[in-house]
Design an enzyme around this catalytic site. Structure first.
Site, PDB file in Angstrom:
ATOM      1  CG  PHE A   1      -1.761   1.220   1.329  1.00 47.70           C
ATOM      2  CD1 PHE A   1      -2.861   1.419   0.490  1.00 47.70           C
ATOM      3  CD2 PHE A   1      -1.434   2.214   2.251  1.00 47.70           C
ATOM      4  CE1 PHE A   1      -3.617   2.580   0.576  1.00 47.70           C
ATOM      5  CE2 PHE A   1      -2.186   3.384   2.330  1.00 47.70           C
ATOM      6  CZ  PHE A   1      -3.279   3.561   1.500  1.00 47.70           C
ATOM      7  CD  GLU A   2       4.258   1.961   4.528  1.00 50.29           C
ATOM      8  OE1 GLU A   2       4.861   2.812   5.195  1.00 50.29           O
ATOM      9  OE2 GLU A   2       4.441   0.727   4.644  1.00 50.29           O
ATOM     10  CE1 TYR A   3       7.845   0.372  -5.228  1.00 46.64           C
ATOM     11  CE2 TYR A   3       5.802  -0.241  -6.342  1.00 46.64           C
ATOM     12  CZ  TYR A   3       7.163   0.028  -6.393  1.00 46.64           C
ATOM     13  OH  TYR A   3       7.830  -0.035  -7.585  1.00 46.64           O
TER      14      TYR A   3
ATOM     15  CG  ASP B   1      19.001 -23.192 -19.687  1.00 46.19           C
ATOM     16  OD1 ASP B   1      19.462 -22.647 -20.708  1.00 46.19           O
ATOM     17  OD2 ASP B   1      18.439 -24.297 -19.690  1.00 46.19           O
TER      18      ASP B   1
ATOM     19  CE  LYS C   1      26.614 -22.107 -20.709  1.00 41.15           C
ATOM     20  NZ  LYS C   1      25.300 -22.256 -21.301  1.00 41.15           N
TER      21      LYS C   1
ATOM     22  CB  CYS D   1      -6.235 -46.946 -40.672  1.00 39.85           C
ATOM     23  SG  CYS D   1      -6.000 -46.805 -38.889  1.00 39.85           S
TER      24      CYS D   1
ATOM     25  CB  CYS E   1      -8.693 -49.545 -38.699  1.00 38.10           C
ATOM     26  SG  CYS E   1      -7.235 -50.343 -39.375  1.00 38.10           S
TER      27      CYS E   1
ATOM     28  CG  LEU F   1      31.131 -19.377 -22.072  1.00 33.77           C
ATOM     29  CD1 LEU F   1      30.386 -19.654 -20.782  1.00 33.77           C
ATOM     30  CD2 LEU F   1      32.530 -18.859 -21.773  1.00 33.77           C
TER      31      LEU F   1
ATOM     32  CB  CYS G   1      -4.523 -51.510 -36.917  1.00 39.37           C
ATOM     33  SG  CYS G   1      -4.723 -49.731 -36.714  1.00 39.37           S
TER      34      CYS G   1
ATOM     35  CE  LYS H   1      25.527 -27.336 -22.021  1.00 38.09           C
ATOM     36  NZ  LYS H   1      24.861 -26.499 -22.802  1.00 38.09           N
TER      37      LYS H   1
ATOM     38  CB  CYS I   1      -2.027 -50.092 -39.705  1.00 41.67           C
ATOM     39  SG  CYS I   1      -3.685 -49.864 -40.354  1.00 41.67           S
TER      40      CYS I   1
ATOM     41  CE1 TYR J   1      27.224 -13.326 -18.588  1.00 42.33           C
ATOM     42  CE2 TYR J   1      25.295 -14.266 -17.523  1.00 42.33           C
ATOM     43  CZ  TYR J   1      25.990 -13.946 -18.671  1.00 42.33           C
ATOM     44  OH  TYR J   1      25.442 -14.239 -19.885  1.00 42.33           O
TER      45      TYR J   1
ATOM     46  CD  GLU K   1      30.516 -15.788 -12.931  1.00 40.08           C
ATOM     47  OE1 GLU K   1      29.566 -15.657 -13.750  1.00 40.08           O
ATOM     48  OE2 GLU K   1      31.515 -15.069 -12.935  1.00 40.08           O
TER      49      GLU K   1
HETATM   50  S1  IVH Z   1      30.122 -15.473 -19.407  1.00 38.95           S
HETATM   51  C1  IVH Z   1      32.974 -14.774 -22.647  1.00 38.95           C
HETATM   52  N1  IVH Z   1      28.750 -16.280 -17.330  1.00 38.95           N
HETATM   53  O1  IVH Z   1      26.117 -18.871 -21.477  1.00 38.95           O
HETATM   54  C2  IVH Z   1      32.029 -15.002 -21.557  1.00 38.95           C
HETATM   55  N2  IVH Z   1      27.838 -16.666 -19.484  1.00 38.95           N
HETATM   56  O2  IVH Z   1      27.874 -19.576 -24.402  1.00 38.95           O
HETATM   57  C3  IVH Z   1      30.698 -15.347 -22.031  1.00 38.95           C
HETATM   58  N3  IVH Z   1      25.639 -17.734 -19.476  1.00 38.95           N
HETATM   59  O3  IVH Z   1      26.086 -16.537 -24.072  1.00 38.95           O
HETATM   60  C4  IVH Z   1      29.628 -15.279 -21.076  1.00 38.95           C
HETATM   61  N4  IVH Z   1      25.436 -17.905 -17.287  1.00 38.95           N
HETATM   62  O4  IVH Z   1      24.259 -16.387 -22.313  1.00 38.95           O
HETATM   63  C5  IVH Z   1      28.795 -16.207 -18.678  1.00 38.95           C
HETATM   64  N5  IVH Z   1      27.653 -16.904 -15.397  1.00 38.95           N
HETATM   65  C6  IVH Z   1      27.683 -16.832 -16.724  1.00 38.95           C
HETATM   66  C7  IVH Z   1      26.630 -17.326 -17.549  1.00 38.95           C
HETATM   67  C8  IVH Z   1      26.755 -17.220 -18.933  1.00 38.95           C
HETATM   68  C9  IVH Z   1      24.850 -18.140 -18.460  1.00 38.95           C
HETATM   69  C10 IVH Z   1      25.303 -17.893 -20.900  1.00 38.95           C
HETATM   70  C11 IVH Z   1      25.503 -16.657 -21.734  1.00 38.95           C
HETATM   71  C12 IVH Z   1      26.468 -17.056 -22.837  1.00 38.95           C
HETATM   72  C13 IVH Z   1      26.394 -18.541 -22.803  1.00 38.95           C
HETATM   73  C14 IVH Z   1      27.717 -19.192 -23.134  1.00 38.95           C
END
Ligand code: IVH
Length: 673
Positions: free
Chosen positions: A34-36, A118, A116, A434, A414, A83, A411, A317, A429, A230, A114
């Site tokens: 509400f305040e927001y 998706d 990755k 059919c 049919c 990458l 089948c 991966k 079949c 990132y 870090e």
């Molecule tokens: S670094 C040169 N860091 O993964 C560095 N990418 O093909 C390139 N992605 O296109 C990106 N998490 O869309 C980096 N912590 C992360 C990531 C990340 C997801 C994706 C990004 C990039 C693809 C790598």
């Protein structure tokens, strides 16, 4: 007075910004909704009374009114690289070795690991602390401008916080990251779409990427998009480390993922990767791996990049996600060619963004090989995305009384007796009348890639066949004569019938190769249809050709030529083609490209999973520019376009010394032509 208003406006903006940050980035709201809302209302009122005081970074300016007509090209200040992937510990050790070999001997190397994320990558350009443009990755050099859509994401700051240290020049820089949807938000969105009868998204990534390309920012604003940053990129500043850059991004007010680790050596990197893989299931968002980056920016510069990937970073991966469930029953599905395929009916289970209740078992041999039985506990996997498969049976959990399944004798639709050609794995079949085959043929005809008739999907085809409105695909083009009957169907209103009839008429513009593919001649897939269309140029030529003539076409084998002859010697098919011709479908090709391009007379082989376009689209492009597409690698191949997980074709290309292109390089060639 005006001064006072200006001050109050700035005060309100600052408060709203701070609360957006607390709510959307820190997930720690400190005032009530509400305040927001009161703060926003007051600001809106003051801005409405003083429109000259509106600035683009005001929180009221997140959702634009205008539709984005086209997404303009934006050249990235520094290319957005992709990458290389690794899948095993050995490959990671290899990466580490190459990194150390690329640096002056004895240098210590630290890494940052870090998650990755998706999602869809973006680059945000800030000038003097204000968001100027947001762009997609595109081909890595030039992306598309999606500023209006990105501004609607509340965790994207429109104005940055000030850094405590004055050390860094950040007047003009890019912050890069990933736009994503939390799994629970994605599921909720799909549920709403299901209730509205809209098409569902396959996974959170597609959902995010699709949303970013919508034309109406108001619709985007309602979608639960989120961002993690990132990477910090600037041409005017030398940064020290990736670890420190993540801290700077955080201090500027960006949402930075917390799950990163600084590692002193590759053993620590491996631990961090394993830790992330374990944590994967508990995260609110999807990750498909870990990203390992050399921490020192100076070392990153020394290492540089090859082609489109840096030598200083790599993706690790994770294994495809698996789920366990019970296989309740094996049913048999009849396709358009009469092939009868087994389907696993599963106890519904959630896996990578969707609930799975069915999976194809391909053929009877596959069932025997994996010894899959009804009542078994099975392991499911989603490869890449979308199509789930049963990878194994948990034999320890098998019920004592379970028996191997047998293929059906008749089948399931049919009832006619099934037969199995000697050199094939499938049962068939034989009854072309059919109902399952009739429906299958119609579905194939109307599908994307064939006649592409929007709105004529499985459900409607089932209904029309049952009502006897449709029997052969030529009947589709007669539907316009029974509009009243269609409108009278409960589910269909006047508007949807009109739309359907319009898309049916539109489909008449599909080129000959698509029409030929749509006919559903056995073994004539999209690729073979294109080759036949390119060679014979018209259906009349093809109909007159002998089996021998047809098999002389490059890469058309005896099973295709035999099946084509069969198809055209069937009176029923000839009648249908005559009717389709009368309806005005394209039964001849326009001339091929005569302009000389890079692609002219070059032979390409496509392999692996392509991410930016389908193999069909890539083939179409190559052929339209005068090139050829072949399915096997030989000395005659000029280029191999290799996507993810490319296998033996890529190996063969390498051993023959054939040029291998990745997707980005291919896109570059398209641009250069
Ligand atoms: S670094 C040169 N860091 O993964 C560095 N990418 O093909 C390139 N992605 O296109 C990106 N998490 O869309 C980096 N912590 C992360 C990531 C990340 C997801 C994706 C990004 C990039 C693809 C790598």
């Amino acid at each position: 007075m005006p001064d006072k208003i200006e001050k109050r406006i700035e005060e309100l903006r600052e408060k709203i910004r701070e609360n957006d940050y607390k709510y959307y980035v820190l997930s720690e709201p400190s005032i009530s909704d509400f305040e927001y809302d009161m703060l926003v209302k007051e600001l809106e009122k003051l801005e409405a009374e003083n429109p000259h005081l509106i600035t683009p970074d005001s929180p009221t300016q997140r959702v634009g009114k205008d539709l984005t007509k086209e997404f303009k090209p934006v050249t990235h200040k520094v290319p957005m690289l992709s990458l290389a992937n690794t899948y095993s510990e050995e490959e990671l050790f290899d990466f580490d070795r190459k990194v150390r070999n690329g640096l002056p001997s004895g240098e210590k190397v630290e890494y940052v690991v870090e998650p990755k994320i998706d999602g869809a990558s973006v680059s945000l350009n800030y000038v003097n602390g204000i968001l100027k443009t947001a762009a997609t990755r595109g081909d890595g050099t030039v992306g598309e401008e999606i500023t209006a859509n990105v501004k609607t994401i509340k965790s994207v700051p429109l104005k940055l916080k000030k850094l405590k240290s004055l050390k860094y020049k950040l007047n003009d820089f890019e912050a890069r990251g990933e736009i994503f949807m939390k799994v629970k938000d994605f599921l909720k969105l799909n549920k709403e779409r299901e209730e509205l009868g809209e098409k569902l998204f396959a996974n959170p990534r597609n959902s995010s990427a699709g949303t970013l390309k919508l034309q109406d920012p108001k619709v985007v604003a309602k979608r639960p998009l989120n961002i993690f940053l990132y990477m910090l990129v600037s041409n005017e500043e030398e940064f020290e480390t990736q670890f420190n850059n993540l801290k700077i991004l955080k201090e500027l007010g960006f949402n930075v993922n917390k799950e990163y680790t600084l590692c002193k050596n590759i053993d620590e990197v491996l631990d961090a990767c394993r830790h992330l893989e374990e944590k994967r299931e508990t995260l609110e968002y999807e990750i498909d791996g870990a990203v390992i980056k050399v921490n020192s920016i100076r070392q990153q510069k020394i290492l540089g990049s090859i082609a489109k990937s840096p030598r200083w970073a790599v993706a690790f991966k994770f294994k495809a996600k698996q789920a366990f469930t019970t296989l309740n029953k094996i049913t048999w599905q009849v396709g358009r060619t009469g092939a009868v395929t087994p389907v696993a009916e599963l106890e519904p289970v959630f896996l990578s963004g969707s609930t799975i209740s069915r999976a194809t078992l391909h053929n009877f041999d596959e069932i025997t090989r994996k010894d899959i039985r009804e009542g078994d506990k099975v392991v499911l996997e989603k490869g890449g995305d979308v199509i789930p498969k049963v990878v194994a049976v948990v034999l320890g959990d098998r019920k004592k009384n379970s028996k191997p399944v047998k293929p059906p004798d008749n089948c399931p639709v049919c009832g006619s007796k099934l037969y199995k050609p000697e050199n094939e794995v499938a049962y068939y079949c034989d009854n072309t009348e059919c109902p399952a085959q009739i429906k299958g043929r119609l579905e194939h005809f109307a599908a994307r890639g064939a006649m592409d008739i929007e709105g004529l999907g499985e459900a409607l085809i089932d209904l029309f066949v049952e009502k006897d409105f449709l029997h052969t695909y030529a009947d589709i083009y007669d539907l316009k004569n029974r509009k009243d009957d269609l409108v009278a169907i409960d589910r269909l209103g006047e508007k949807s019938v009109t739309n359907l009839l319009t898309s049916i008429e539109e489909s008449k513009k599909q080129p000959f190769e698509k029409v030929l593919f749509a006919l559903g001649i056995r073994y004539v897939g999209a690729g073979a249809a294109r080759k036949l269309a390119d060679h014979f140029l018209s259906i009349d030529n093809l109909m007159q050709a002998s089996e021998e003539d047809i098999s002389k076409v490059h890469e058309i084998g005896p099973s295709i030529s035999n099946s084509v002859r069969d198809f055209f010697s069937n009176e029923k098919n000839l009648k249908i083609i005559k009717r389709l011709k009368d309806h005005g479908l394209n039964f001849s090709s326009r001339k091929k490209s005569t302009v000389n391009s890079f692609f002219t007379n070059k032979t390409f082989v496509l392999t692996g999973t392509l991410l930016k376009f389908s193999r069909d689209e890539a083939s179409e492009k190559i052929i339209s520019l005068g090139g050829k597409v072949s399915s096997s690698v030989s000395k005659k191949t000029d280029y191999v376009l290799a996507g993810e997980n490319a296998g033996s074709k890529l190996d063969k290309a390498k051993s023959l010394g054939i040029n291998v292109l990745n997707e980005e390089e291919f896109l570059e060639l398209l641009k250069e032509k």
